[in-house]
Design a protein around this motif. Structure first.
Motif, mmCIF file in Angstrom:
data_model
loop_
_atom_site.group_PDB
_atom_site.id
_atom_site.type_symbol
_atom_site.label_atom_id
_atom_site.label_comp_id
_atom_site.label_asym_id
_atom_site.label_seq_id
_atom_site.Cartn_x
_atom_site.Cartn_y
_atom_site.Cartn_z
ATOM 1 N N ASP A 10 0.859 -1.178 0.000
ATOM 2 C CA ASP A 10 0.000 0.000 0.000
ATOM 3 C C ASP A 10 0.895 1.227 0.000
ATOM 4 O O ASP A 10 1.910 1.264 0.713
ATOM 5 N N ALA A 11 0.518 2.230 -0.797
ATOM 6 C CA ALA A 11 1.331 3.441 -0.887
ATOM 7 C C ALA A 11 0.453 4.645 -1.186
ATOM 8 O O ALA A 11 -0.574 4.519 -1.861
ATOM 9 N N GLN A 12 0.880 5.786 -0.688
ATOM 10 C CA GLN A 12 0.170 7.035 -0.923
ATOM 11 C C GLN A 12 0.671 7.701 -2.199
ATOM 12 O O GLN A 12 1.879 7.783 -2.433
ATOM 13 N N LEU A 13 -0.247 8.176 -3.014
ATOM 14 C CA LEU A 13 0.115 8.897 -4.234
ATOM 15 C C LEU A 13 0.544 10.315 -3.870
ATOM 16 O O LEU A 13 -0.077 10.952 -3.009
ATOM 17 N N TRP A 14 1.610 10.790 -4.517
ATOM 18 C CA TRP A 14 2.100 12.145 -4.262
ATOM 19 C C TRP A 14 2.557 12.781 -5.570
ATOM 20 O O TRP A 14 2.879 12.089 -6.525
ATOM 21 N N GLY A 58 -5.587 -1.782 -8.739
ATOM 22 C CA GLY A 58 -6.956 -2.207 -9.042
ATOM 23 C C GLY A 58 -6.957 -3.116 -10.251
ATOM 24 O O GLY A 58 -6.173 -4.060 -10.335
ATOM 25 N N ALA A 59 -7.796 -2.804 -11.227
ATOM 26 C CA ALA A 59 -7.888 -3.613 -12.441
ATOM 27 C C ALA A 59 -6.979 -3.106 -13.553
ATOM 28 O O ALA A 59 -6.920 -3.697 -14.625
ATOM 29 N N THR A 60 -6.254 -2.025 -13.291
ATOM 30 C CA THR A 60 -5.434 -1.402 -14.326
ATOM 31 C C THR A 60 -3.996 -1.923 -14.261
ATOM 32 O O THR A 60 -3.358 -1.862 -13.216
ATOM 33 N N VAL A 61 -3.517 -2.419 -15.393
ATOM 34 C CA VAL A 61 -2.151 -2.955 -15.505
ATOM 35 C C VAL A 61 -1.434 -2.169 -16.593
ATOM 36 O O VAL A 61 -2.009 -1.902 -17.652
ATOM 37 N N TRP A 62 -0.172 -1.803 -16.343
ATOM 38 C CA TRP A 62 0.618 -1.100 -17.355
ATOM 39 C C TRP A 62 2.096 -1.408 -17.167
ATOM 40 O O TRP A 62 2.516 -1.839 -16.109
ATOM 41 N N ARG A 63 2.861 -1.230 -18.246
ATOM 42 C CA ARG A 63 4.322 -1.390 -18.204
ATOM 43 C C ARG A 63 4.942 -0.010 -18.090
ATOM 44 O O ARG A 63 4.524 0.929 -18.758
ATOM 45 N N VAL A 77 2.667 7.034 -11.667
ATOM 46 C CA VAL A 77 1.294 6.572 -11.864
ATOM 47 C C VAL A 77 0.638 7.546 -12.835
ATOM 48 O O VAL A 77 0.298 8.673 -12.472
ATOM 49 N N LYS A 78 0.497 7.110 -14.078
ATOM 50 C CA LYS A 78 0.014 8.024 -15.116
ATOM 51 C C LYS A 78 -1.452 8.396 -14.920
ATOM 52 O O LYS A 78 -2.207 7.700 -14.239
ATOM 53 N N ARG A 79 -1.809 9.501 -15.546
ATOM 54 C CA ARG A 79 -3.151 10.069 -15.411
ATOM 55 C C ARG A 79 -4.242 9.054 -15.766
ATOM 56 O O ARG A 79 -5.267 8.968 -15.079
ATOM 57 N N GLU A 85 -8.963 4.345 -11.925
ATOM 58 C CA GLU A 85 -9.098 3.821 -10.558
ATOM 59 C C GLU A 85 -9.627 4.869 -9.583
ATOM 60 O O GLU A 85 -9.648 4.633 -8.373
ATOM 61 N N SER A 86 -10.049 6.028 -10.108
ATOM 62 C CA SER A 86 -10.606 7.120 -9.288
ATOM 63 C C SER A 86 -9.668 7.507 -8.138
ATOM 64 O O SER A 86 -10.060 7.578 -6.977
ATOM 65 N N LEU A 87 -8.402 7.774 -8.486
ATOM 66 C CA LEU A 87 -7.384 8.124 -7.493
ATOM 67 C C LEU A 87 -6.881 9.541 -7.714
ATOM 68 O O LEU A 87 -6.802 10.009 -8.850
ATOM 69 N N GLU A 88 -6.514 10.186 -6.615
ATOM 70 C CA GLU A 88 -5.908 11.506 -6.648
ATOM 71 C C GLU A 88 -4.710 11.507 -5.713
ATOM 72 O O GLU A 88 -4.579 10.626 -4.851
ATOM 73 N N ALA A 89 -3.863 12.511 -5.868
ATOM 74 C CA ALA A 89 -2.732 12.666 -4.946
ATOM 75 C C ALA A 89 -3.276 12.693 -3.520
ATOM 76 O O ALA A 89 -4.315 13.298 -3.253
#
Length: 102
Positions: A10-14, A58-63, A77-79, A85-89
């Motif tokens: 688990d990590a906080q977006l910044w 979540g359900a999003t996977v990327w390289r 973590v791209k836009r 995933e409905s995430l914000e900083a």
């Protein structure tokens, strides 16, 4: 070839202070995970010491690549991922990172 290594945490977006206007958003890998990645990826690295990974929130996977910071790797973590995933900083997400190269 070594088997794939995946870490889940688990990590906080910044937002990166130097690029606040551009909203470059990251999560910081835990120090123990970063240390293991440093050991696995020892030796010459390309661009900025980057390590190629497959990431999942979540359900999003990327390289992408993770980049070494002063004490831990960081994952951009791209836009599109944040939107999907409905995430914000400031939000905390469960992140999976699979190291793709050693």
């Amino acid at each position: 070839m070594l088997p794939a290594v995946e870490y889940v945490f688990d990590a906080q977006l910044w937002i990166w202070d130097a690029r606040k206007a551009d909203s470059w958003t990251f999560v910081r890998l835990p120090e123990d995970v970063s240390e293991e990645v440093r050991e696995l990826a020892a030796g010459p690295r390309r661009g900025f010491g980057a390590v190629r990974v497959r990431a999942r929130i979540g359900a999003t996977v990327w390289r992408t690549s993770i980049f070494p910071g002063s004490d831990a790797y960081v994952l951009p973590v791209k836009r599109a991922v944040r939107k999907a995933e409905s995430l914000e900083a400031g939000d905390v997400a469960t992140v999976a990172v699979e190291v793709l190269e050693f």
